[in-house]
Design a protein around this motif. Structure first.
Motif, PDB file in Angstrom:
ATOM      1  N   TYR A 164      -4.182   0.086  -3.035  1.00  0.00           N
ATOM      2  CA  TYR A 164      -3.449   1.216  -2.575  1.00  0.00           C
ATOM      3  C   TYR A 164      -4.795   1.431  -2.166  1.00  0.00           C
ATOM      4  O   TYR A 164      -4.871   2.034  -0.406  1.00  0.00           O
ATOM      5  N   LEU A 165      -6.327   2.000  -2.350  1.00  0.00           N
ATOM      6  CA  LEU A 165      -7.265   2.429  -1.866  1.00  0.00           C
ATOM      7  C   LEU A 165      -7.749   1.652  -0.535  1.00  0.00           C
ATOM      8  O   LEU A 165      -8.006   1.363   0.614  1.00  0.00           O
ATOM      9  N   ALA A 166      -7.168  -0.211  -0.738  1.00  0.00           N
ATOM     10  CA  ALA A 166      -7.733  -0.822   0.174  1.00  0.00           C
ATOM     11  C   ALA A 166      -6.953  -0.298   1.169  1.00  0.00           C
ATOM     12  O   ALA A 166      -7.463  -0.744   2.692  1.00  0.00           O
ATOM     13  N   GLY A 167      -6.023  -0.247   1.163  1.00  0.00           N
ATOM     14  CA  GLY A 167      -4.755  -0.330   2.146  1.00  0.00           C
ATOM     15  C   GLY A 167      -3.510  -1.527   1.986  1.00  0.00           C
ATOM     16  O   GLY A 167      -2.480  -0.920   2.224  1.00  0.00           O
ATOM     17  N   ASN A 168      -3.526  -2.736   1.548  1.00  0.00           N
ATOM     18  CA  ASN A 168      -2.582  -3.401   0.936  1.00  0.00           C
ATOM     19  C   ASN A 168      -3.151  -4.437   0.394  1.00  0.00           C
ATOM     20  O   ASN A 168      -4.807  -4.560   0.291  1.00  0.00           O
ATOM     21  N   LEU A 169      -2.546  -5.206   0.399  1.00  0.00           N
ATOM     22  CA  LEU A 169      -3.128  -6.377  -0.737  1.00  0.00           C
ATOM     23  C   LEU A 169      -3.763  -7.409   0.284  1.00  0.00           C
ATOM     24  O   LEU A 169      -5.063  -7.884  -0.505  1.00  0.00           O
ATOM     25  N   PHE A 170      -3.514  -7.468   1.339  1.00  0.00           N
ATOM     26  CA  PHE A 170      -4.168  -8.584   2.516  1.00  0.00           C
ATOM     27  C   PHE A 170      -5.491  -7.812   2.587  1.00  0.00           C
ATOM     28  O   PHE A 170      -5.839  -8.705   2.425  1.00  0.00           O
ATOM     29  N   ALA A 171      -5.809  -6.472   2.652  1.00  0.00           N
ATOM     30  CA  ALA A 171      -7.071  -5.847   3.257  1.00  0.00           C
ATOM     31  C   ALA A 171      -8.136  -6.030   1.453  1.00  0.00           C
ATOM     32  O   ALA A 171      -8.672  -6.190   1.843  1.00  0.00           O
ATOM     33  N   GLY A 209       0.317  -1.622   0.113  1.00  0.00           N
ATOM     34  CA  GLY A 209       0.225   0.517  -0.168  1.00  0.00           C
ATOM     35  C   GLY A 209       1.113   1.224  -0.526  1.00  0.00           C
ATOM     36  O   GLY A 209       0.178   2.604   0.418  1.00  0.00           O
ATOM     37  N   LEU A 210       2.118   0.700   0.163  1.00  0.00           N
ATOM     38  CA  LEU A 210       2.904   2.170  -0.492  1.00  0.00           C
ATOM     39  C   LEU A 210       2.637   3.049  -2.042  1.00  0.00           C
ATOM     40  O   LEU A 210       2.947   1.975  -2.658  1.00  0.00           O
ATOM     41  N   ALA A 211       2.241   4.376  -2.476  1.00  0.00           N
ATOM     42  CA  ALA A 211       1.975   5.166  -3.600  1.00  0.00           C
ATOM     43  C   ALA A 211       3.727   4.664  -4.448  1.00  0.00           C
ATOM     44  O   ALA A 211       4.163   5.514  -3.893  1.00  0.00           O
ATOM     45  N   VAL A 212       3.927   4.043  -5.027  1.00  0.00           N
ATOM     46  CA  VAL A 212       4.746   4.231  -6.298  1.00  0.00           C
ATOM     47  C   VAL A 212       4.698   4.638  -7.434  1.00  0.00           C
ATOM     48  O   VAL A 212       3.234   4.336  -7.963  1.00  0.00           O
ATOM     49  N   VAL A 250      -0.306  15.391  -6.776  1.00  0.00           N
ATOM     50  CA  VAL A 250      -0.695  14.174  -7.942  1.00  0.00           C
ATOM     51  C   VAL A 250      -2.361  13.415  -7.705  1.00  0.00           C
ATOM     52  O   VAL A 250      -2.808  13.139  -6.662  1.00  0.00           O
ATOM     53  N   ASN A 251      -2.846  13.381  -9.056  1.00  0.00           N
ATOM     54  CA  ASN A 251      -3.805  12.752  -9.119  1.00  0.00           C
ATOM     55  C   ASN A 251      -3.384  11.292  -9.556  1.00  0.00           C
ATOM     56  O   ASN A 251      -3.409  11.060 -10.698  1.00  0.00           O
ATOM     57  N   VAL A 252      -3.587  10.130  -8.705  1.00  0.00           N
ATOM     58  CA  VAL A 252      -3.217   8.839  -9.190  1.00  0.00           C
ATOM     59  C   VAL A 252      -4.271   8.148  -9.588  1.00  0.00           C
ATOM     60  O   VAL A 252      -4.214   7.379 -10.893  1.00  0.00           O
ATOM     61  N   HIS A 253      -5.335   8.711  -9.914  1.00  0.00           N
ATOM     62  CA  HIS A 253      -6.360   8.156 -11.254  1.00  0.00           C
ATOM     63  C   HIS A 253      -5.910   8.676 -12.719  1.00  0.00           C
ATOM     64  O   HIS A 253      -6.532   8.006 -13.576  1.00  0.00           O
TER      65      HIS A 253
END
Ligand code: SF4
Lengths: 180, 416
Positions: A164-171, A109-112, A135-138
């Motif tokens: 990213y919006l969920a928080g991380n892969l597990f979420a 969930g780190l924005a790269v 920055v607009n990530v969309h």
């Protein structure tokens, strides 16, 4: 709509060029690999990158890191991502990332974000440390509020954005499993 | 739109549009973890998902291959952590008596053409040898794959590589592979898929196909495919999978990011000297360098044909006094075939040590390490400092390793 806004930190060498191939040992030195508590990792971020040893003391929440190509080269250590999460870094923007770092960062969930004309922007002083960037990530629209200069970055792909919006892969996975 | 092979396999496993650079959600036919990375997967899984079931127990496996003697406590502990989780979740464990996980997946008919498979092994992509899209990933990714049966993936570009000319009869699949490393280095295939064409690769046995595809990792590539196979290789693949081998072929208008021709005419044995697998020379140029030990095995050269080729050299000869040669068959299946065909007996009489199947010398490998100052000639795939102990590793084919262990220095088999 997710907008990332923060103060810019540009990782440059003595000649003012973006530092390329910053590896995971420079980001998070192997001397601290035994630490498992993420909140303890922030103090070592970039601790092995010449000129940036005091980065953790100066950086603020939501700040945006700008780096040269192939950021995160080297080993697959997750701590090189976690240390930035601990500091609540808003995003890392570079022309390219090492593939493993890229996967690890997205999964955590780190924005790269990739931006191909960073070198030009930095060498022409259109983007400098301390500027406030939005920055607009969309859409990939970026705006240097301080200097009133607009430019574009690669928008997040739908998958990256969802994680990213969920928080991380597990979420994100939990949402996915719930939705069947 | 016309597609390359990797694009076709990914498209078969996703609803999303497939084109290079696009990130898609991909269904996984198989997900595995080994004794390295496996315990981290278990730890992640129990923290994130507790007792929730894995997505499909029948397609989720553990394959233990790194430490198949369990001679190190930390591996023994880790293997037991995985076994307990597997029991709870109803997963099959290909335990320490099976051999190298990727090879077991092929032999058990699990990894098939046009399927997708992930695991905690960076050489998972050797499954490209049978047309399966195998990919190694970290423990977070694999945990997620266990639970959901899916992963996200950025569709890679494809490089088309045509080999022209026939290598010299003294050159093996390993020599072709090392030569490709010499030509392609670690940049050309970085983050890309490859398709290989031309008689030099299309005539390889399944073992030879595995040798080439395994070392795409050292070329920094995602995966390599050899869409055509000779009759013997095809039959062997079909015997394992129990069905006709019909791998996807690239469409005629498929778009490649690069097309390369490499001339292998007259190619002779190659070796990679330390410190990297791409540091390749003609054996002729460096012949005569002394060695202290040898290793024959690994996911790159541990199949029956590899061991048989070494046995042809060792038959009726003895390893030079003072040199230690370790031989590790890739799987129990390979071991059985060697036993039946008298190969183990040849090794024994030559003075070599033969060990139970598995990865052998890699990492903290069960077959033993190299000590500081030791020079080992190995059929493995990596010669980075520290990969097989503290010694120096020279990469070569099984034939060259066997011959060099008889001579005590680097030598081409026909010079023996
Ligand atoms: S033989 Fe070595 S390189 Fe191959 S899968 Fe096993 S540990 Fe990895």
């Amino acid at each position: 709509m997710k907008i990332i806004k923060g103060r810019v930190w540009i990782l440059i060498d003595e000649q003012g060029r973006l530092i390329e191939d910053i590896d995971t040992d420079q980001i998070y030195h192997n001397a601290y690999l035994h630490i498992t508590d993420i909140s303890q990792m922030g103090q070592y971020a970039l601790g092995n990158l010449k000129g940036y040893e005091d980065f953790p003391l100066k950086v603020g929440q939501g700040d945006i890191i700008i780096a040269g190509r192939n950021f995160g080269a080297g080993s697959s250590r997750q701590q090189a991502v976690d240390c930035f999460l601990a500091l609540k870094i808003g995003a890392i923007i570079a022309p390219s990332f090492s593939p493993i770092y890229w996967r690890n960062a997205i999964n955590s969930g780190l924005a790269v974000l990739r931006c191909h004309h960073l070198n030009d922007l930095v060498s022409n002083h259109r983007l400098e440390s301390g500027d406030i960037l939005e920055v607009n990530v969309h859409s990939g629209e970026a705006f240097n509020i301080t200097k009133k200069i607009a430019f574009s970055i690669e928008p997040m792909s739908p998958v990256q954005l969802a994680i990213y919006l969920a928080g991380n892969l597990f979420a994100y996975g939990r949402q996915m499993v719930r939705q069947g | 739109m016309a597609k390359t092979i990797i694009e076709k396999i990914i498209q078969k496993h996703t609803q999303d549009e497939v084109k290079p650079g696009q990130i898609v959600w991909m269904e996984l036919d198989l997900r595995t973890a080994r004794d390295f990375g496996g315990p981290n997967v278990v730890k992640n899984y129990e923290r994130e998902y507790d007792d929730e079931p894995v997505a499909d127990a029948a397609r989720t496996f553990f394959t233990f291959d790194l430490c198949t003697t369990g001679c190190l406590l930390r591996y023994a502990d880790n293997q037991q952590i995985c076994r307990l989780f597997a029991r709870k979740q109803g997963l099959k464990v290909y335990d320490v008596d099976w051999g190298i996980g990727t090879h077991v997946l092929i032999e058990e008919g699990l990894a098939k053409a046009n399927t997708t498979c992930v695991g905690t092994d960076s050489h998972m992509n050797l499954l490209g040898a049978v047309g399966c899209f195998g990919q190694g990933m970290g423990d977070v990714d694999i945990t997620f794959a266990f639970r959901t049966g899916r992963t996200w993936f950025e569709v890679p570009e494809t490089v088309k590589i045509k080999l022209i000319g026939q290598p010299d009869p003294s050159a093996s699949a390993k020599d072709i592979t090392l030569f490709l490393l010499r030509k392609l280095g670690t940049k050309v295939l970085a983050e890309k898929a490859a398709e290989f064409y031309g008689p030099a690769v299309e005539s390889l046995s399944l073992a030879g196909r595995i040798t080439l595809c395994s070392m795409i990792t050292e070329m920094a590539g995602i995966i390599g495919f050899i869409p055509q196979a000779n009759e013997a290789a095809r039959q062997e693949i079909e015997r394992f999978s129990g069905e006709p081998w019909l791998p996807f072929q690239a469409d005629s208008g498929a778009i490649y990011c690069q097309e390369i021709e490499i001339n292998v005419a007259g190619l002779t044995p190659q070796v990679a000297l330390p410190p990297s697998p791409a540091n390749v020379y003609d054996l002729k140029e460096v012949a005569g360098r002394p060695i202290n030990s040898g290793f024959i095995g690994s996911c790159t050269n541990g199949r029956f044909e590899d061991l048989e080729a070494a046995a042809r050299i060792l038959k009726g000869r003895r390893i030079k006094e003072g040199i230690i040669l370790r031989i590790v068959p890739a799987t129990r299946h390979v071991y059985d075939e060697c036993l039946q065909k008298g190969i183990i007996e040849i090794f024994r009489q030559s003075g070599a040590i033969v060990m139970n199947p598995g990865c052998g010398g890699c990492a903290e490998g069960h077959s033993g390490l190299t000590g500081r100052g030791e020079v080992q000639i190995s059929t493995g795939n990596r010669n980075f400092p520290g990969k097989q102990g503290k010694g120096e590793i020279i990469l070569a084919s099984p034939e060259v390793v066997a011959a060099s262990c008889v001579a005590g220095y680097l030598i081409s088999p026909e010079e023996l």
